[in-house]
Design a protein around this motif. Structure first.
Motif, PDB file in Angstrom:
ATOM      1  N   VAL A   7       0.821  -1.217   0.000  1.00  0.00           N
ATOM      2  CA  VAL A   7       0.000   0.000   0.000  1.00  0.00           C
ATOM      3  C   VAL A   7       0.855   1.267   0.000  1.00  0.00           C
ATOM      4  CG1 VAL A   7      -1.748   1.298   1.263  1.00  0.00           C
ATOM      5  CG2 VAL A   7      -1.832  -1.202   1.205  1.00  0.00           C
ATOM      6  N   GLY A   8       0.560   2.141  -0.929  1.00  0.00           N
ATOM      7  CA  GLY A   8       1.224   3.444  -0.940  1.00  0.00           C
ATOM      8  C   GLY A   8       2.655   3.413  -1.422  1.00  0.00           C
ATOM      9  N   SER A   9       3.083   2.286  -1.971  1.00  0.00           N
ATOM     10  CA  SER A   9       4.485   2.244  -2.407  1.00  0.00           C
ATOM     11  C   SER A   9       4.704   3.085  -3.665  1.00  0.00           C
ATOM     12  CB  SER A   9       4.901   0.802  -2.707  1.00  0.00           C
ATOM     13  OG  SER A   9       6.242   0.798  -3.166  1.00  0.00           O
ATOM     14  N   PRO A  10       5.797   3.833  -3.697  1.00  0.00           N
ATOM     15  CA  PRO A  10       6.098   4.621  -4.902  1.00  0.00           C
ATOM     16  C   PRO A  10       6.661   3.768  -6.031  1.00  0.00           C
ATOM     17  CG  PRO A  10       7.202   5.474  -2.933  1.00  0.00           C
ATOM     18  CD  PRO A  10       6.733   4.108  -2.616  1.00  0.00           C
TER      19      PRO A  10
ATOM     20  N   TYR B 227       9.211   8.013   9.518  1.00  0.00           N
ATOM     21  CA  TYR B 227      10.245   7.803   8.495  1.00  0.00           C
ATOM     22  C   TYR B 227      11.288   6.785   8.951  1.00  0.00           C
ATOM     23  CZ  TYR B 227       8.824  11.951   5.802  1.00  0.00           C
ATOM     24  OH  TYR B 227       8.137  12.849   5.027  1.00  0.00           O
TER      25      TYR B 227
ATOM     26  N   ASN C 193       3.485   2.666   5.973  1.00  0.00           N
ATOM     27  CA  ASN C 193       3.962   3.804   5.188  1.00  0.00           C
ATOM     28  C   ASN C 193       5.172   4.437   5.852  1.00  0.00           C
ATOM     29  OD1 ASN C 193       3.689   4.978   2.699  1.00  0.00           O
ATOM     30  ND2 ASN C 193       1.517   5.392   3.000  1.00  0.00           N
TER      31      ASN C 193
END
Lengths: 495, 495
Positions: free
Chosen positions: A167-170, A437, A444
């Motif tokens: 999910v949400g991976s670039p 982060y 995420n």
């Protein structure tokens, strides 16, 4: 004709163009068609529903992205982030974005090399065997052992995960290398360094695993790959998180995007902020989930770790001497162990500031332990490079002090003591904002951010690939480098 | 209820959200509440509508983009391409994209400095006056004179255009500098160089316009600006297309993103592929709009321009000597004039190949004339850097020959003669594909591509800005630069 069948067929994927009048008219028609026999309440309800549906249709199916992707431009392969033929799952929800030049940022396509097992699970097996483990039938079931340089495991696990879970991976994994923008080489280079326990080297010299042999073998394997040869490895991503990882072959992989934690042992033409990505270490102590505040943080400054280090780390002993007798300071010599980790967790969760001096190299995993502990890092490491610095302003979450100032008697501790509670709370709030982060395990978290950082390198990589191939012979006397330089002389401290 | 209405409304493209039990339950409740007195058809219809509404709500209001942008994240200013508070027009259709880290690429926000008039229209006025023009009441009505370094005019015109007309632009102009990602300095630095006609310098020394004074004044003005001082100019974009533009103050603006056509007169720490953007010259002859083919292109090779040049351009005379007696070759000495432009247009439109030797600097506007003429460029300029090389593979549209090989008697012309018609057609097809990148006047041409290139620099700029501010004093003996290097020794020719 049943209502259900009717529903299945009718699929106006191309609604009328963007003129709002057209929509109003249509809506009116629909309303009158539906509402004639209905009550006012029903009519209103249906109207609202229709408006929402029209908006959903517009929102979902009329974006420029869709009209663009149907083209068959001959430039496809050279477009930087083209997502034509992307193998992405959930395209509708994920790739619903613009494709104007420069506005589009479809997901980068990454090909995961299917490396010979010796470079991936084979390393885990050797690590296990060297610690008394038994050979197993299926090495893919072996658990990767936790350590500070385990980003290699998280990135590998991320790419082999089924696409809907990423999910949400670039980035999106593609199975056809011809489609790929970049190639990921999932060698467990940091684990490989620590396969042999420190003392085993002498004990069982005969049966020992050789990291160096594996490094050589990896590069030999790579250099035979068609896609490596094609662009001299420039579009390859190689992880070497431990500052010693792949040291033997670094000269042969220096064209690639390197994922490193530290430039301390790399030369300027091996690695740089421009070409490579700096990874955070995997934090080794638990995240602090309590409230912000200083009431439960009685000690001003905490440090636990090796007192004696080489290079920049020589200041550690000097700092010990300066600080060890201050009553609101805890500095303790300690090596990695379960018990010491527990003590460090307690110390970091109950101190206002956490000392982060350089180690043998400028970086250390302690910084990321401090961050997730909401213990404001005090960084004394003049040459440190930090991960994700385009999106993180480290002055907001940490205090930087140059080595010379930090060694002035009394300077450091009196400075820290003078910082107000309000200011500490500000640091803590910022730490809480950015700590995701540094959480490799979060959906995420670090992994997605690493891929985002890698994605940002692509335009420069594509430029260098194209340029390399057309460069003619030149009588250059100096290396042909493109640089960005810092001209600031630096400050004493960011406080 | 008409069938037509039914068709329009029912659109089951969006399955109910994945594993959303809560929504299913809600939907069931609504259906039962509404459906009790309705027919089966109506119930089905309502069900579908509700599903679509749930999807619309989810898609529109629950996407990470929105939850992200609605927050008042303290990191807003450091997020690389945050579109929070974007002043973009048509937000619904344009900015309807994800905001997962790395997936989002909203438009870059550019603040256009309102420079004192002497740096913009004042330069046009001086240029006009030096050629006998009369003073005018409103200088903004003056026409910018056409020349090869006029990108500064196109970029300025683009930014002052009303937003809805800036179709497909990767950047949006913002009026509040606090919102800006980057700051554009629209000084007409190239026009300023040619305000005084070559001979006028002697004639009217008293009343002369001074480009050097203007350069100094510009930088003095800039250095007083709050936003310049904030990041030492790193987030500023300055155009210096002519290789001599701004030469006097280059050391004071070297932190900025420079828009240049040539690195020939810039030092390594002034400009680089990493930090700056290479602009194509504005082509000076007409675009060839005829069919692909060689039938109307009788001559093999064409060149028209100055025979004698300095530096790398010294080869021009040697090439003249080698080529001027070949019957299928046209090489002519000629300077810029309307008549010569007409002759060059004819030559380029009726030749298979166009010679592009280095001039005083490695680049020349002739390359872009060749490209829009579909006359395959033969580039003999060993140190040339090319615009947009991340999206253009120049080997596909041009032939590169190293200077030494090009000067071997017979080599060049015999090589070109041996190229098949089929191969020439391939080059022409590729030229046609990419020529829009070199059309400053086209809606989605050079200007948008320049902004896209600038956008790609932003992550590195943000990184350097953050890093500069936290760097402490270090005992560095060498400049602190991050580089990417080419290690290839180069080929003789790309043929």
């Amino acid at each position: 004709m049943s209502g259900r069948a009717n529903v299945k067929r009718s699929k106006p994927t191309s609604p009328p163009p963007l003129s709002s009048n057209a929509f109003q008219t249509q809506t009116q028609t629909l309303i009158s068609a539906m509402g004639r026999k209905s009550s006012l309440l029903k009519q209103t309800l249906v109207t609202i529903l229709i408006i929402l549906v029209v908006y959903a249709l517009l929102n979902t199916f009329l974006s420029p992205a869709n009209s663009f992707s149907s083209g068959s431009s001959r430039l496809e392969n050279t477009l930087p982030l083209s997502y034509v033929n992307s193998a992405s799952i959930n395209e509708l929800s994920r790739d619903n974005m613009q494709n104007f030049p420069g506005n589009s940022a479809p997901r980068l396509k990454v090909y995961l090399y299917d490396l010979p097992r010796r470079f991936t699970h084979g390393v885990i097996e050797h690590h296990s065997m060297a610690r008394g483990g038994r050979p197993v039938d299926d090495v893919t079931l072996l658990k990767y052992p936790g350590h500070q340089h385990m980003a290699e495991w998280y990135l590998f696990s991320d790419l082999i995960r089924p696409e809907p879970e990423r999910v949400g991976s670039p980035v999106v994994r593609v199975l056809d290398p011809d489609e790929a923008d970049l190639f990921y080489v999932p060698y467990f280079s940091s684990l490989s360094l620590i396969v042999n326990p420190a003392r085993a080297a002498q004990d069982r010299a005969g049966a020992l695993y050789s990291d160096e042999e594996n490094q050589d073998a990896l590069v030999e394997w790579l250099e035979e790959q068609e896609y490596w040869k094609r662009n001299f490895g420039r579009d390859h991503v190689i992880i070497a998180q431990d500052p010693n990882a792949l040291y033997r072959v670094i000269d042969r992989i220096k064209n690639s995007i390197l994922l490193v934690s530290d430039f301390g042992r790399l030369k300027m033409d091996h690695a740089s902020l421009v070409k490579d990505v700096i990874l955070p270490y995997s934090h080794r102590i638990n995240t602090y989930n309590g409230d912000l505040g200083v009431n439960k943080r009685k000690s001003t400054l905490f440090f636990m770790g090796a007192r004696y280090r080489k290079e920049g780390g020589k200041i550690r002993d000097l700092l010990f001497q300066l600080l060890e007798n201050e009553e609101d300071v805890i500095v303790r010599h300690g090596t990695q162990s379960r018990e010491n980790r527990r003590a460090a967790t307690k110390g970091m969760h109950t101190s206002k500031f956490c000392l982060n001096p350089a180690g043998d190299t400028p970086s250390a995993c302690r910084l990321f332990d401090s961050i997730v502990s909401l213990c404001v890092p005090v960084i004394i490491s003049d040459s440190i490079e930090l991960p994700f610095e385009d999106v993180i302003d480290y002055r907001k979450i940490a205090i930087f002090v140059d080595t010379a100032s930090a060694l002035k008697p009394g300077f450091l501790i009196s400075t820290l003591r003078s910082i107000t509670t309000e200011r500490i709370l500000e640091y803590q709030r910022e730490l809480k904002e950015v700590k995701h982060y540094f959480e490799y395990g979060q959906p995420n978290g670090t992994v997605n951010e690493i891929w985002r950082q890698v994605s940002q390198k692509l335009p420069l990589i594509k430029l260098m690939v194209n340029r390399d191939k057309r460069l003619v012979r030149r009588g250059l006397t100096e290396p042909d480098c493109s640089c960005v330089c810092s001209n600031q002389s630096g400050t004493d401290t960011t406080l």
